[in-house]
Design an enzyme around this catalytic site. Structure first.
Site, mmCIF file in Angstrom:
data_model
loop_
_atom_site.group_PDB
_atom_site.id
_atom_site.type_symbol
_atom_site.label_atom_id
_atom_site.label_comp_id
_atom_site.label_asym_id
_atom_site.label_seq_id
_atom_site.Cartn_x
_atom_site.Cartn_y
_atom_site.Cartn_z
ATOM 1 N N ASN A 1 -45.394 55.490 84.554
ATOM 2 C CA ASN A 1 -44.203 56.141 84.012
ATOM 3 C C ASN A 1 -42.933 55.655 84.700
ATOM 4 O OD1 ASN A 1 -42.284 57.839 82.946
ATOM 5 N ND2 ASN A 1 -43.463 59.706 83.193
ATOM 6 N N ASP A 2 -42.716 56.084 85.923
ATOM 7 C CA ASP A 2 -41.458 55.738 86.585
ATOM 8 C C ASP A 2 -41.274 54.235 86.770
ATOM 9 O OD1 ASP A 2 -40.863 58.449 86.778
ATOM 10 O OD2 ASP A 2 -41.985 58.642 88.651
ATOM 11 N N VAL A 3 -42.394 53.502 86.940
ATOM 12 C CA VAL A 3 -42.273 52.060 87.206
ATOM 13 C C VAL A 3 -41.949 51.260 85.950
ATOM 14 C CG1 VAL A 3 -43.790 52.150 89.207
ATOM 15 C CG2 VAL A 3 -44.759 51.633 86.962
#
Lengths: 463, 97
Positions: free
Chosen positions: A389-391
């Site tokens: 997700n964040d990456v």
């Protein structure tokens, strides 16, 4: 035995540790490196039995303790699943930290019972290694608890937490000064141990699960440093060298991980990053995502020539690496080019994804680092995001107000189609919205990564 | 051994650690962390020394725990690292291993 042989053995052990770290540079020689270090360790431990300081009547105690330690560690470390490795390393690191603290404590008790004049340097290093060892022990156990999900993996914060931490740290400093400058009393030292343990808990408690790789790496460095300091206490070169090496390595790893997240170490430790999830919200309003079935996704694959798979923490949780390998084989059988993109902080430890994919027999030549793979996304038909997700959040490139702005990400949005497999629309560990999910070339397939990919594998056969 | 000699050894070890480790590829970071974790288990040597010279019940019990913890750190550390590195074998192997 001549006492002079013992330092020679320690030298051999030190050389084996250094060569082992050198051999860790390549996957081909890394395993030999580990065996070499184990051999060096065996020499160091075996020779220590001949130290003239060891009383004969204590051999029973030593052998007994080693047998107990062996009985408690061999089976669990042989049976822990690959996905459980991060918490296993955290636990073992904590035990090492505990051992350092205990060694310092016993040495302190012995010296104070003799009542001899306690020179300043051994006294200071005993105090420091106890403090750092205790922090590492307690902190690692908390990290273990969070990763094992015995404790909530989210950041635990409460009002006044910073003030509490400052008071705790000040108490540690005050006790340390009292012991060194005042009287080296055992009761003060015991208080120091207790407060240091509390500090270890209070430092790690406000850090979210996503930052545990950084924490484990830092605590690994702590244990090494503490062991090195204990080397001053016991005037022992094996401890000095082994501890010094690990103290340095853990720090390098920690800094490298922070750099990959574009964050400072201070921010990781004191930022309570995971707790600020409320800030987002606005992005999601009025936007829709394209929710595809597994069959629809399979059709996209059947028209693709190139696929880049981006695994994340969701793959580890679902243990989806084996079905993912199966998907890779199926796609390759159709002549589709398959690559894997590994973000430096995907998963819960650096290289976590690599280990899991290697477990599933994905050839490591297919695993690409961030810099190498990012140039390839624009020419790629499908980017398959599995539980990351964040990456892959484009806000890191485009939105200066985002908490993760500036963090290098995988440019999956530049692929012709981006398929995201995710359990729900929940935010990632950083707790922020991901605009990737709303882009016109993104499709979402909701579900557990393992279940979705297993179904995808069946569906692909029929198209 | 003089204090300065001990200090020299420690500082050099730190520098060697920085130099050797800075060049490890990211793929091997988890096994590397695990291997260094096993290496700081060298504190077991310290545990054996303090338990060996223990002369009170408290020292015996605390030293016993130190040696047991150190043993777990060393054995567990090397075994876990070996299992991770086993995964990096190049040739395809049978499933479930």
């Amino acid at each position: 035995m001549n006492q002079n042989w013992i330092p020679v053995g320690y030298l051999l052990a030190a050389i084996s540790f250094i060569l082992a770290l050198k051999l860790m540079k390549s996957p081909v020689t890394a395993r030999h490196g580990n065996w070499l270090a184990a051999g060096g360790m065996f020499i160091a431990i075996a020779l220590t039995f001949f130290d003239e300081g060891i009383a004969r009547e204590n051999f029973g105690w030593i052998i007994g303790a080693i047998l107990v330690g062996a009985a408690l560690s061999i089976l669990p470390s042989r049976s822990v699943p690959m996905t459980g490795m991060p918490q296993m390393v955290a636990l073992l690191n904590g035990l090492g930290g505990g051992a350092v603290a205990l060694v310092s404590l016993v040495e302190f008790i012995r010296q104070s019972s003799i009542g001899a004049d306690w020179p300043i340097v051994p006294l200071v290093t005993t105090v420091l290694s106890a403090i750092i060892g205790c922090i590492s022990f307690a902190g690692s156990l908390i990290a273990f608890g969070k990763l094992q999900e015995v404790l909530p993996s989210r950041a635990i914060v409460f009002p006044g937490q910073k003030a509490v931490n400052l008071v705790l740290l000040a108490s540690v400093a005050a006790l340390a000064v009292l012991i060194v400058a005042g009287k080296p009393l055992v009761v003060l030292f015991a208080a120091l141990v207790v407060v240091s343990l509390i500090v270890g808990v209070s430092i790690v408690i406000p850090i979210g699960g996503a930052d545990m790789p950084v924490v484990i790496s830092l605590l690994n460095s702590f244990t090494g440093t503490a062991a090195g300091l204990a080397g001053f206490v016991l005037a022992n070169t094996a401890l000095l060298i082994g501890g010094g090496l690990v103290g340095a390595s853990g720090l390098i790893l920690t800094i490298e991980m922070c750099r990959a997240m574009n964050r400072s170490l201070e921010n990781v430790i004191f930022g309570a990053f995971g707790a600020q999830s409320a800030a987002a919200g606005s992005l999601a309003e009025g936007k829709t995502v394209r929710n595809y079935s597994v069959e629809d996704a399979a059709i996209i694959f059947s028209n693709a020539d190139s696929v880049i798979i981006v695994p994340g923490y969701g793959m580890a949780v679902a243990q989806a690496q084996h079905v993912l390998k199966e998907l890779m084989t199926k796609l390759q059988a159709r002549g589709i080019d398959v690559k894997f993109a590994i973000h430096p902080v995907a998963g819960r430890m650096p290289g976590h994804m690599n280990v899991l994919l290697a477990e599933a027999d994905v050839p490591y030549e297919l695993l690409y680092d961030l810099d190498d793979i990012n140039t390839m996304f624009p020419e790629t038909d499908v980017a398959l995001v599995v539980g990351a997700n964040d990456v892959v959040n484009p806000a890191a490139r485009s939105d200066p107000s985002s908490q993760i702005y500036g963090m290098p990400i995988l440019d999956v949005d530049k692929a012709k189609t981006c398929i995201v497999i995710k359990r729900s629309m929940n935010t990632g560990f950083a707790g922020i919205e991901n605009e990737l999910f709303y882009l016109p070339n993104t499709v979402m397939v909701f579900g557990d990564a393992k279940g979705v990919i297993a179904k995808l594998n069946t569906a692909i056969d029929s198209y | 051994m003089t204090l300065l000699a001990l200090f020299t050894v420690f500082v050099l070890a730190v520098f060697v650690g920085l130099e050797v480790i800075a060049k490890v590829p990211q793929t091997l970071h988890t096994p590397l962390m695990s291997a260094t974790n096993a290496i700081h288990g060298v504190i077991l040597v310290g545990g054996i020394l303090v338990l060996g010279s223990a002369d009170s019940l408290a020292a015996h019990l605390l030293g016993f725990a130190a040696v047991a913890f150190g043993t777990m750190n060393v054995l567990g550390g090397f075994i876990v690292t070996d299992r991770m590195l086993e995964m990096f074998r190049k040739k395809p192997r049978s499933k479930g291993g």
